[in-house]
Design an enzyme around this catalytic site. Structure first.
Site, mmCIF file in Angstrom:
data_model
loop_
_atom_site.group_PDB
_atom_site.id
_atom_site.type_symbol
_atom_site.label_atom_id
_atom_site.label_comp_id
_atom_site.label_asym_id
_atom_site.label_seq_id
_atom_site.Cartn_x
_atom_site.Cartn_y
_atom_site.Cartn_z
ATOM 1 N N GLY A 34 0.926 -1.226 -0.014
ATOM 2 C CA GLY A 34 0.015 -0.206 -0.085
ATOM 3 C C GLY A 34 1.044 1.198 0.197
ATOM 4 O O GLY A 34 0.547 2.232 -0.574
ATOM 5 N N CYS A 35 1.940 1.262 0.769
ATOM 6 C CA CYS A 35 2.846 2.433 0.959
ATOM 7 C C CYS A 35 3.544 2.664 -0.262
ATOM 8 O O CYS A 35 3.731 3.682 -0.853
ATOM 9 C CB CYS A 35 3.757 2.378 2.265
#
Length: 158
Positions: free
Chosen positions: A48-49
């Site tokens: 996600g990051c």
């Protein structure tokens, strides 16, 4: 630990001077006179990051053309941030808040819900800071995917 105090538009942005992915120091005062998008993310090189960082990277030219500087902040060590920058060609500063004091000051570290459980960690957040160092927008619990596009719309860039 309880929910962190949240910032609101008009609040002074908490100052910081933190090590970056290049080993240099970056202070919020270094960016005075420019608009800043400071985004808090839990951990470099996680799916996600990575998606979020790449979205900011891909939007950087248009954000900068509109007068915004982008800075990512996480509790990762500078060495891990350097690997993240190199692996994903991140073209904006990543700062290391290893003791989480700046994240806490921004209300981006504390209790959050994750998979139905209450955990303590980084609350994915984005802050737009004006040229005088005041919070223009404070967005908490943002999504890793699609957030940059929404931010661009909210800022009138799309």
């Amino acid at each position: 630990m309880t929910a962190p105090a949240r910032l609101s538009p008009g609040d002074p942005a908490p100052g910081f001077s933190l090590p970056t992915d290049t080993g240099a120091q970056l202070a919020l005062t270094d960016l005075r006179g420019r608009k800043v998008v400071l985004y808090a993310y839990p951990a470099a090189m996680t799916p996600g990051c990575t998606k979020q960082a790449c979205d900011f990277r891909d939007s950087l030219a248009s954000l900068q053309a509109a007068g915004y500087e982008v800075v990512g902040i996480s509790p990762d060590k500078p060495e891990k941030l350097a690997k993240f920058r190199e692996r994903d060609a991140i073209t904006f500063p990543l700062v290391a808040d290893t003791d989480k004091s700046v994240l806490t000051a921004y209300g981006a570290y504390g209790e959050k819900q994750m998979y139905g459980r209450t955990v303590t960690g980084v609350i994915r957040s984005t802050f737009v800071i004006d040229e005088e160092g005041r919070i223009e927008r404070a967005l908490y619990n943002v999504k890793a995917t699609g957030h940059v596009a929404k931010l661009r719309r909210d800022l009138g860039l799309d």
